[in-house]
Design a protein around this motif. Sequence first.
Motif, PDB file in Angstrom:
ATOM      1  N   ILE A  12       0.851  -1.195   0.000  1.00 51.52           N
ATOM      2  CA  ILE A  12       0.000   0.000   0.000  1.00 51.52           C
ATOM      3  C   ILE A  12       0.888   1.248   0.000  1.00 51.52           C
ATOM      4  O   ILE A  12       1.673   1.464   0.925  1.00 51.52           O
ATOM      5  CB  ILE A  12      -0.940   0.018   1.220  1.00 51.52           C
ATOM      6  CG1 ILE A  12      -1.785  -1.250   1.268  1.00 51.52           C
ATOM      7  CG2 ILE A  12      -1.828   1.266   1.201  1.00 51.52           C
ATOM      8  CD1 ILE A  12      -2.739  -1.432   0.116  1.00 51.52           C
ATOM      9  N   LYS A  13       0.771   2.045  -1.060  1.00 57.14           N
ATOM     10  CA  LYS A  13       1.608   3.241  -1.204  1.00 57.14           C
ATOM     11  C   LYS A  13       1.042   4.439  -0.441  1.00 57.14           C
ATOM     12  O   LYS A  13       1.789   5.336  -0.038  1.00 57.14           O
ATOM     13  CB  LYS A  13       1.714   3.620  -2.684  1.00 57.14           C
ATOM     14  CG  LYS A  13       2.367   2.580  -3.574  1.00 57.14           C
ATOM     15  CD  LYS A  13       2.377   3.083  -5.012  1.00 57.14           C
ATOM     16  CE  LYS A  13       2.989   2.092  -5.972  1.00 57.14           C
ATOM     17  NZ  LYS A  13       2.970   2.590  -7.369  1.00 57.14           N
ATOM     18  N   LYS A  14      -0.278   4.467  -0.303  1.00 60.23           N
ATOM     19  CA  LYS A  14      -0.970   5.608   0.293  1.00 60.23           C
ATOM     20  C   LYS A  14      -2.177   5.092   1.051  1.00 60.23           C
ATOM     21  O   LYS A  14      -2.819   4.139   0.607  1.00 60.23           O
ATOM     22  CB  LYS A  14      -1.409   6.549  -0.841  1.00 60.23           C
ATOM     23  CG  LYS A  14      -2.005   7.872  -0.416  1.00 60.23           C
ATOM     24  CD  LYS A  14      -2.330   8.710  -1.658  1.00 60.23           C
ATOM     25  CE  LYS A  14      -2.984  10.021  -1.289  1.00 60.23           C
ATOM     26  NZ  LYS A  14      -3.320  10.827  -2.494  1.00 60.23           N
ATOM     27  N   ASP A  15      -2.475   5.674   2.218  1.00 63.09           N
ATOM     28  CA  ASP A  15      -3.612   5.211   3.023  1.00 63.09           C
ATOM     29  C   ASP A  15      -4.878   5.066   2.181  1.00 63.09           C
ATOM     30  O   ASP A  15      -5.198   5.941   1.366  1.00 63.09           O
ATOM     31  CB  ASP A  15      -3.902   6.196   4.162  1.00 63.09           C
ATOM     32  CG  ASP A  15      -2.900   6.080   5.306  1.00 63.09           C
ATOM     33  OD1 ASP A  15      -1.985   5.239   5.215  1.00 63.09           O
ATOM     34  OD2 ASP A  15      -3.039   6.850   6.282  1.00 63.09           O
ATOM     35  N   ILE A  16      -5.591   3.947   2.409  1.00 62.91           N
ATOM     36  CA  ILE A  16      -6.851   3.693   1.711  1.00 62.91           C
ATOM     37  C   ILE A  16      -7.943   3.485   2.753  1.00 62.91           C
ATOM     38  O   ILE A  16      -7.859   2.570   3.578  1.00 62.91           O
ATOM     39  CB  ILE A  16      -6.762   2.441   0.819  1.00 62.91           C
ATOM     40  CG1 ILE A  16      -5.679   2.614  -0.250  1.00 62.91           C
ATOM     41  CG2 ILE A  16      -8.116   2.142   0.175  1.00 62.91           C
ATOM     42  CD1 ILE A  16      -5.419   1.360  -1.064  1.00 62.91           C
ATOM     43  N   SER A  21     -12.016   1.287  -0.742  1.00 63.63           N
ATOM     44  CA  SER A  21     -11.157   0.157  -1.113  1.00 63.63           C
ATOM     45  C   SER A  21     -11.703  -0.659  -2.287  1.00 63.63           C
ATOM     46  O   SER A  21     -10.943  -1.079  -3.173  1.00 63.63           O
ATOM     47  CB  SER A  21     -10.928  -0.756   0.097  1.00 63.63           C
ATOM     48  OG  SER A  21     -12.161  -1.210   0.635  1.00 63.63           O
ATOM     49  N   LYS A  66      -3.252   0.849   5.703  1.00 65.41           N
ATOM     50  CA  LYS A  66      -2.250   1.876   5.968  1.00 65.41           C
ATOM     51  C   LYS A  66      -1.057   1.818   5.013  1.00 65.41           C
ATOM     52  O   LYS A  66      -0.576   0.753   4.647  1.00 65.41           O
ATOM     53  CB  LYS A  66      -1.776   1.749   7.418  1.00 65.41           C
ATOM     54  CG  LYS A  66      -2.905   1.998   8.418  1.00 65.41           C
ATOM     55  CD  LYS A  66      -2.474   1.745   9.844  1.00 65.41           C
ATOM     56  CE  LYS A  66      -3.650   1.933  10.812  1.00 65.41           C
ATOM     57  NZ  LYS A  66      -3.281   1.607  12.202  1.00 65.41           N
ATOM     58  N   SER A  67      -0.610   3.008   4.647  1.00 62.11           N
ATOM     59  CA  SER A  67       0.556   3.166   3.798  1.00 62.11           C
ATOM     60  C   SER A  67       1.765   2.457   4.406  1.00 62.11           C
ATOM     61  O   SER A  67       2.014   2.537   5.614  1.00 62.11           O
ATOM     62  CB  SER A  67       0.859   4.661   3.633  1.00 62.11           C
ATOM     63  OG  SER A  67       2.096   4.855   3.015  1.00 62.11           O
ATOM     64  N   THR A  97      -1.447   4.885  -8.075  1.00 63.95           N
ATOM     65  CA  THR A  97      -1.267   5.823  -6.957  1.00 63.95           C
ATOM     66  C   THR A  97      -1.240   5.126  -5.611  1.00 63.95           C
ATOM     67  O   THR A  97      -0.475   5.498  -4.717  1.00 63.95           O
ATOM     68  CB  THR A  97      -2.395   6.879  -6.959  1.00 63.95           C
ATOM     69  OG1 THR A  97      -2.414   7.553  -8.211  1.00 63.95           O
ATOM     70  CG2 THR A  97      -2.193   7.900  -5.829  1.00 63.95           C
ATOM     71  N   TYR A  98      -2.078   4.091  -5.460  1.00 61.31           N
ATOM     72  CA  TYR A  98      -2.294   3.517  -4.134  1.00 61.31           C
ATOM     73  C   TYR A  98      -1.618   2.166  -3.895  1.00 61.31           C
ATOM     74  O   TYR A  98      -1.231   1.874  -2.756  1.00 61.31           O
ATOM     75  CB  TYR A  98      -3.804   3.341  -3.891  1.00 61.31           C
ATOM     76  CG  TYR A  98      -4.545   4.625  -3.683  1.00 61.31           C
ATOM     77  CD1 TYR A  98      -4.644   5.210  -2.415  1.00 61.31           C
ATOM     78  CD2 TYR A  98      -5.168   5.272  -4.754  1.00 61.31           C
ATOM     79  CE1 TYR A  98      -5.331   6.391  -2.223  1.00 61.31           C
ATOM     80  CE2 TYR A  98      -5.861   6.456  -4.570  1.00 61.31           C
ATOM     81  CZ  TYR A  98      -5.939   7.016  -3.305  1.00 61.31           C
ATOM     82  OH  TYR A  98      -6.623   8.198  -3.112  1.00 61.31           O
TER      83      TYR A  98
END
Length: 244
Positions: A12-16, A21, A66-67, A97-98
């Motif tokens: 995970i690159k960025k919080d989702i 989701s 979480k990222s 992105t995510y």
Amino acid sequence: MKYFELKCKTFIKKDIEFIDSFDILSKYINFSMCQIEEYEKSHNENKFTNYCFGNFYPIEKSKIYKSGNIYDFIIRSLDEQFIKRLQDLLRENINHTYIQVLQTTIKTVKQFFISELYSVTPVIVSVKDENNKNIFWTISKDGDILKLQKQLQDNLEKKYQNFFDEKIESNQNFIQLLELKNQKQQSIFFTKNSKEDSKKIRLFGNKFKIIPNEDEVSQKLAFIALACGLGEKQSYGGGFSIWN
């Protein structure tokens, strides 16, 4: 009969947020598969997808993936070629992105006896109301369990026929017992983009425990439910199920 399961270990690159989701995973899978013309055509023509997917796990109590963490998600299909091609396409999609798929494994699952089905993601079912208008089946909006069971049955029969190009003859509904597992309506959200704006769409569904009948046809349909999902909107994450 067998299905093919693609397990994806994902960074995970960025919080989702949980509410986003399904939409993020759906678009990630759709973008990847649409790199192949035949899959793009099938997607655009709104045909049966013959696949389903589950959300990220393990589930976070905070409702935020979480990222920097690694989670898994699973895609299933009756189509071995689709799963093998998707395996490569997901790993090649590195600019999202995510998320980034780090590792994939494929498992072949032959048909087996299913004593219980549990829907992990909301099961989306469309029915007609008293004004012949399409609505999502919920206990408050409709409440007709027999209508629900018929819709689930018809949907699975169509999925079987679509993939195997043959009808499946049944003398009874594949469901022996259905238990509603949620007290509140379950939802899947996705964003519909247009040139003018973007709009968040909400699909209403439910989670079920289903005991299938033991006859051959019922067991085949229960297996199709695992392979292709229960109900509708599989491309958005609807109806992903597990068994006992």
